[in-house]
Write a protein that holds these residues in place. Structure first.
Motif, PDB file in Angstrom:
ATOM      1  N   LYS A 124       0.831  -1.221   0.000  1.00 49.38           N
ATOM      2  CA  LYS A 124       0.000   0.000   0.000  1.00 49.38           C
ATOM      3  C   LYS A 124       0.851   1.251   0.000  1.00 49.38           C
ATOM      4  O   LYS A 124       0.423   2.315  -0.441  1.00 49.38           O
ATOM      5  CB  LYS A 124      -0.944  -0.026   1.197  1.00 49.38           C
ATOM      6  CG  LYS A 124      -0.248  -0.050   2.539  1.00 49.38           C
ATOM      7  CD  LYS A 124      -1.200  -0.468   3.660  1.00 49.38           C
ATOM      8  CE  LYS A 124      -1.365  -1.976   3.703  1.00 49.38           C
ATOM      9  NZ  LYS A 124      -2.293  -2.459   4.697  1.00 49.38           N
ATOM     10  N   ASP A 149      -4.621  -5.643  -0.849  1.00 46.15           N
ATOM     11  CA  ASP A 149      -5.007  -5.326   0.531  1.00 46.15           C
ATOM     12  C   ASP A 149      -6.460  -5.811   0.685  1.00 46.15           C
ATOM     13  O   ASP A 149      -7.286  -5.597  -0.215  1.00 46.15           O
ATOM     14  CB  ASP A 149      -4.914  -3.799   0.735  1.00 46.15           C
ATOM     15  CG  ASP A 149      -4.487  -3.452   2.149  1.00 46.15           C
ATOM     16  OD1 ASP A 149      -4.571  -4.324   3.025  1.00 46.15           O
ATOM     17  OD2 ASP A 149      -4.091  -2.289   2.369  1.00 46.15           O
ATOM     18  N   SER A 150      -6.779  -6.466   1.794  1.00 43.79           N
ATOM     19  CA  SER A 150      -8.083  -7.146   1.871  1.00 43.79           C
ATOM     20  C   SER A 150      -9.246  -6.163   1.731  1.00 43.79           C
ATOM     21  O   SER A 150     -10.235  -6.460   1.049  1.00 43.79           O
ATOM     22  CB  SER A 150      -8.202  -7.911   3.193  1.00 43.79           C
ATOM     23  OG  SER A 150      -7.986  -7.052   4.287  1.00 43.79           O
ATOM     24  N   GLU A 151      -9.119  -4.979   2.331  1.00 38.92           N
ATOM     25  CA  GLU A 151     -10.209  -3.996   2.270  1.00 38.92           C
ATOM     26  C   GLU A 151     -10.411  -3.514   0.831  1.00 38.92           C
ATOM     27  O   GLU A 151     -11.542  -3.289   0.397  1.00 38.92           O
ATOM     28  CB  GLU A 151      -9.891  -2.787   3.155  1.00 38.92           C
ATOM     29  CG  GLU A 151      -9.773  -3.095   4.644  1.00 38.92           C
ATOM     30  CD  GLU A 151      -8.451  -3.767   5.026  1.00 38.92           C
ATOM     31  OE1 GLU A 151      -7.587  -3.953   4.137  1.00 38.92           O
ATOM     32  OE2 GLU A 151      -8.293  -4.121   6.204  1.00 38.92           O
ATOM     33  N   ASN A 216      -1.835   1.661   9.905  1.00 39.74           N
ATOM     34  CA  ASN A 216      -2.196   0.816   8.768  1.00 39.74           C
ATOM     35  C   ASN A 216      -3.510   1.295   8.149  1.00 39.74           C
ATOM     36  O   ASN A 216      -3.633   1.420   6.930  1.00 39.74           O
ATOM     37  CB  ASN A 216      -2.301  -0.649   9.204  1.00 39.74           C
ATOM     38  CG  ASN A 216      -2.660  -1.561   8.046  1.00 39.74           C
ATOM     39  OD1 ASN A 216      -2.047  -1.494   6.989  1.00 39.74           O
ATOM     40  ND2 ASN A 216      -3.685  -2.379   8.216  1.00 39.74           N
ATOM     41  N   LYS A 217      -4.487   1.590   9.002  1.00 41.08           N
ATOM     42  CA  LYS A 217      -5.788   2.042   8.468  1.00 41.08           C
ATOM     43  C   LYS A 217      -5.649   3.421   7.852  1.00 41.08           C
ATOM     44  O   LYS A 217      -6.290   3.732   6.841  1.00 41.08           O
ATOM     45  CB  LYS A 217      -6.829   2.036   9.595  1.00 41.08           C
ATOM     46  CG  LYS A 217      -8.245   1.709   9.170  1.00 41.08           C
ATOM     47  CD  LYS A 217      -8.394   0.468   8.298  1.00 41.08           C
ATOM     48  CE  LYS A 217      -7.825  -0.793   8.891  1.00 41.08           C
ATOM     49  NZ  LYS A 217      -8.014  -1.985   8.013  1.00 41.08           N
ATOM     50  N   GLU A 220      -4.453   2.938   4.555  1.00 39.56           N
ATOM     51  CA  GLU A 220      -5.491   2.324   3.714  1.00 39.56           C
ATOM     52  C   GLU A 220      -6.570   3.323   3.296  1.00 39.56           C
ATOM     53  O   GLU A 220      -7.167   3.191   2.226  1.00 39.56           O
ATOM     54  CB  GLU A 220      -6.128   1.140   4.448  1.00 39.56           C
ATOM     55  CG  GLU A 220      -5.168  -0.030   4.552  1.00 39.56           C
ATOM     56  CD  GLU A 220      -5.744  -1.241   5.260  1.00 39.56           C
ATOM     57  OE1 GLU A 220      -5.054  -2.252   5.321  1.00 39.56           O
ATOM     58  OE2 GLU A 220      -6.897  -1.167   5.742  1.00 39.56           O
TER      59      GLU A 220
HETATM   60 MG    MG Z   1      -5.666  -4.219   4.927  1.00 37.90          MG
END
Ligand code: MG
Ligand code: NAD
Length: 393
Positions: A124, A149-151, A216-217, A220
């Motif tokens: 990311k 990235d999963s999201e 991390n968020k 993201e």
């Molecule tokens: Mg993620």
């Protein structure tokens, strides 16, 4: 035969990708061009032999002889150093996974895009540090970016071919990480070991600590902005301790489409690997009855100032993302080395953003790699100095 390259093969994401390739036919199905890694030479060599890679590359020049020795008697070529990783990315593959951690993933990933290739992006940092440059390059060359990235994989799947004009909000979820339920005053005593455990996901150490701090968020949120072009005020973060819903797209007609799945990165990696097809993947099917309930909370910006910082960075625009990413990486190094206490990481990042913005302004987004790396360097230098002056002693 489809050809694939994995940048960062020996990491947590890289291992999951390796597992998927081996389970789906290994070298009989996939032509593996390059695998790159860091200091874990034994594992890199093992993977390269198992997948009959054309070349294995370590990031460390001093480990080249070890890598050569570990691959003696095989047909795998060897190379070492950051430039060799970019050269490996330059060898054309149908699909390249960007799974290096940190800004080190930007130069090889960008090279794939310059060549018009397909880049599955776990890294990311690439989009946070150089979103405009990266997306612009892909557009210019016709390269394809797929989120890992999963999201973002979840948003990509929930959005389908729908138009962003119909979208009211995009919500990404956060588990809350290791310190979700800690008393605030205890955070200053948090150790590296405590921050390196995650309630739901098994990941590399750096992203795990970033989950505890919510950096991390924060990254993201910016990744969402850059990848999908969603306006900052339409991007929401929702604390969801079970990590079953990964993201949700809410439409203007009142309907929301959420993406659910077990917290297993092999879903997002496998989705990108087989896209636009869907393949059977070794991921557990959801059993919602067994789970019983899913819970949600609003994010607390006192506990997690990184979320506020993300908004400020999007507002500032220009080179602020590159500065945020580099300052965060430096602050994380300083926390891991015992030079900063846990809550001081956010303070170091904020101080760096303030100082560099006052020095040069952030007005123009970096138009080339050299400019990004220059901002990156300045930010690391300032953040390191800040930690030396204000850190734990
Ligand atoms: Mg993620
Ligand atoms: P990791 O630390 O487990 O692995 C990182 C990989 O990069 C290793 O192969 C390592 O050798 C290599 N590497 C490290 N420093 C390097 C350098 N300077 N130059 C070249 N190679 C280097 O990390 P990870 O958890 O697998 O995360 C990889 C990326 O994917 C990160 O950007 C992370 O944010 C993202 N991501 C990870 C997860 C996860 O579940 N682990 C989920 C979503 C996104």
């Amino acid at each position: 035969m489809r050809s694939v390259t994995i940048l960062g093969a020996t990491g947590s994401i890289g291992e999951s990708a390796f597992d998927l390739l081996m389970r789906s036919g290994g070298p009989d199905r996939w032509r593996v061009i390059a695998l790159t890694g860091g200091a874990n030479i034994a594992r890199l060599a093992q993977m390269a032999r198992a997948l009959r890679a054309e070349i294995a590359v370590t990031a460390y020049p001093e480990l080249l002889d070890d890598l050569r020795a570990a691959l003696a008697g095989s047909d795998v070529r060897v190379a070492a150093g950051p430039a060799a990783i970019v050269e490996a990315a330059d060898m054309r593959a149908d699909w390249t996974l960007s799974a290096i951690v940190g800004a080190a993933g930007l130069p090889p990933g960008l090279r794939v895009l310059e060549n018009g290739g397909t880049l599955a992006l776990a890294n990311k940092e690439t989009l946070v540090a150089a979103g405009r440059l990266v997306m612009g390059t892909a557009q210019r060359t016709g390269a394809r970016l797929l989120p890992v990235d999963s999201e973002h994989s979840a948003i990509f799947q929930a959005l389908g071919t729908d138009n962003l004009d119909h979208v009211e909000a995009v919500t990404i979820t956060a588990s809350g990480g290791a310190f979700r339920d800690w008393p605030l005053e205890k955070l200053a005593t948090a150790t590296v070991d405590q921050a390196s455990t995650h309630p739901n996901w098994a990941m590399g150490q750096r992203i795990t600590i970033d989950s505890a701090s919510m950096f991390n968020k924060a990254l993201e949120v910016i990744e969402t902005r850059e990848f999908f072009g969603v306006a900052p005020d339409r991007i929401k973060v929702l604390v969801h301790p079970e990590s079953i819903i990964h993201a949700m797209v809410s439409h203007r007609d009142g309907g929301s489409i959420a993406h659910l799945g077990a917290p297993d990165m092999r879903h997002a990696i496998g989705y990108a690997l087989h896209w636009p097809e869907r393949a059977a993947l070794p991921v557990a099917t959801l059993d919602l009855a067994a789970l019983g309930s899913l819970t949600f909370r609003a994010p607390d910006e006192i506990r997690w100032p990184a979320l506020r910082i993300a908004r400020e960075v999007m507002q500032a625009g220009g080179a602020a993302g590159a500065v945020l990413n580099a300052a965060k990486e430096q602050a994380l190094d300083d926390f891991i080395a015992g030079r900063l206490r846990f809550p001081d990481m956010a303070a170091a990042v904020e101080a760096t953003l303030a100082a560099l913005s006052a020095r040069d302004g952030f007005s123009t987004p970096p138009a080339d790699l050299a400019t990004v790396l220059n901002w990156d360097q300045q930010a690391r230098q300032f953040a390191a100095g800040w930690a030396a002056r204000n850190g734990a002693r």
